[in-house]
Scaffold this active site. Sequence first.
Site, PDB file in Angstrom:
ATOM      1  CE  LYS A 154      19.225  10.486  18.565  1.00 25.24           C
ATOM      2  NZ  LYS A 154      19.953   9.248  18.698  1.00 25.24           N
ATOM      3  CG  ASP A 194      22.772  17.305  22.029  1.00 23.34           C
ATOM      4  OD1 ASP A 194      21.678  16.998  21.510  1.00 23.34           O
ATOM      5  OD2 ASP A 194      23.769  16.563  21.977  1.00 23.34           O
ATOM      6  CD  GLN A 222      18.778  10.231  23.356  1.00 24.28           C
ATOM      7  OE1 GLN A 222      17.663   9.761  23.560  1.00 24.28           O
ATOM      8  NE2 GLN A 222      19.589   9.722  22.447  1.00 24.28           N
ATOM      9  CB  CYS A 273      28.540   8.297  20.474  1.00 18.11           C
ATOM     10  SG  CYS A 273      28.227   7.273  19.050  1.00 18.11           S
ATOM     11  CG  HIS A 313      26.328  11.785  21.063  1.00 18.79           C
ATOM     12  ND1 HIS A 313      26.992  11.932  19.871  1.00 18.79           N
ATOM     13  CD2 HIS A 313      25.600  10.652  20.951  1.00 18.79           C
ATOM     14  CE1 HIS A 313      26.667  10.923  19.071  1.00 18.79           C
ATOM     15  NE2 HIS A 313      25.834  10.125  19.702  1.00 18.79           N
TER      16      HIS A 313
HETATM   17  C1  LIG Z   1      22.546  13.470  23.159  1.00 18.98           C
HETATM   18  C2  LIG Z   1      22.865  13.231  21.713  1.00 18.98           C
HETATM   19  N1  LIG Z   1      23.487  14.191  21.006  1.00 18.98           N
HETATM   20  C3  LIG Z   1      23.782  14.046  19.716  1.00 18.98           C
HETATM   21  C4  LIG Z   1      23.457  12.894  19.040  1.00 18.98           C
HETATM   22  C5  LIG Z   1      23.791  12.769  17.587  1.00 18.98           C
HETATM   23  O1  LIG Z   1      22.610  12.667  16.840  1.00 18.98           O
HETATM   24  P1  LIG Z   1      22.686  12.349  15.275  1.00 18.98           P
HETATM   25  O2  LIG Z   1      23.406  11.042  15.153  1.00 18.98           O
HETATM   26  O3  LIG Z   1      21.268  12.270  14.854  1.00 18.98           O
HETATM   27  O4  LIG Z   1      23.437  13.452  14.649  1.00 18.98           O
HETATM   28  C6  LIG Z   1      22.811  11.857  19.724  1.00 18.98           C
HETATM   29  C7  LIG Z   1      22.511  10.595  19.055  1.00 18.98           C
HETATM   30  O5  LIG Z   1      22.261   9.586  19.642  1.00 18.98           O
HETATM   31  C8  LIG Z   1      22.512  12.029  21.087  1.00 18.98           C
HETATM   32  O6  LIG Z   1      21.903  11.079  21.798  1.00 18.98           O
END
Ligand SMILES: Cc1ncc(COP(=O)(O)O)c(C=O)c1O
Length: 406
Positions: A224, A198, A201, A363, A120
């Site tokens: 999430k 990270d 998900q 993203c 992401h």
């Molecule tokens: C794999 C992953 N990393 C990071 C993020 C960023 O999360 P946030 O927008 O809550 O900061 C997301 C958001 O969809 C994500 O799916």
Amino acid sequence: MKNKFQDLRKRFPQIVFMEEKGEFYLDSAATALKIDVGIEVLRQFYETNVSNVHRGEHNLSLKATEKYEKAREKIAHFLNAEFNEIVFTRNTTESLNLLAHSLGSFLQEGDEILVTQMEHHSNFLPWQVLAQKKGLKLKVAPVTSSALLDLNLFEQLLNPKTKIVSLTHVSNVTGVLNPLDEISSLIRKKTSAYFILDAAQSVSCQNLNVKKINCDFLVFSSHKIFAPSGIGVLYGKKKLLEKLPPYQVGGGMITDVSETKSEWAKIPYKFEAGTPFIEGVIALGEVLSFLRKELDFKELLKWEQNLVFQAENLLSQIPGLRFIGCKKNRTNILSFVIEGVHSSDLAFILAKEKLALRAGHHCCIPLMKALCLNSGTLRASFSLYNREEEIYKLKRSLDTALSILL
Ligand SMILES: Cc1ncc(COP(=O)(O)O)c(C=O)c1O
């Protein structure tokens, strides 16, 4: 198993609200719906306990502080971490920016950072900016044509100069689960790099155990996992957090301030400048405790994978439809493209059909480029409150959309 999730479904007021309006939610990968346990915490806090934490001697503040710190304990327990290894931020993005800033201060020109093509932007841009600022090398491990991490190439990119490896547990585009055991042992064998996971998900479909994973840092967002938006969790090994400089400075993170010099508070407080989202943290603590008690995440993933599997079978009847990612490693996300149709046009018509799901690059532009997905993908994501009905609705709505667009 079915009844258990159907019972839990009733605890999500928005599902009940949407059902009455004939609306369907297949966008939990963007944000999950909220469970009553957390909503009730917010209501009670606003009605009876509004006050700041760590800043007052009055009863309200003492009570709020106690609940806030109790929540930290519950969240630590959820991850099998220690109390002071849990730092609250605003979201996954802020946690990763914190790490890029603070860990980045230890890195020197020529050092290397390794991420993957499936990250992401939140786990890509902080490292790209850091690399540009400090003359570091940002390496990007490629994915295969089935959108799996290419482990051979990943291994080849690891070397003693690699100082940070940051990667996602589950891809938010394809739902593919990365093989953590293998990845973590490769990192440990070939480098002394900090390993960041990270879990944005995976937090809603995996039993996260930081000791077992053996990562140095792990990040996720509260929104999430059925709890309020506006809270990020950053887990870090105690010894590492103690070494790291703070990211933001201000109220609540010091033990002393003089006109020329200040002393930072002990962990985790030195990373928590300013008034936090108190009630959100308390709600997150309650939600995670509830889930640990009521849910087996392995069972939940099976339920979700079964929905994905059924959706895959039904949607594969659509001519020109192609799934992205590999069936074998898929969790609760199904991404696809349909030949000759732009994913955003499809999502627009599906929205008119009262279906909420996401289209576009999610993203993850580097991944879109690597897989030559110029118009992005359409992504259906499943959670415990979804059921077969939504899959049939998705198929009917796609048929309608295609009859308009083709
Ligand atoms: C794999 C992953 N990393 C990071 C993020 C960023 O999360 P946030 O927008 O809550 O900061 C997301 C958001 O969809 C994500 O799916």
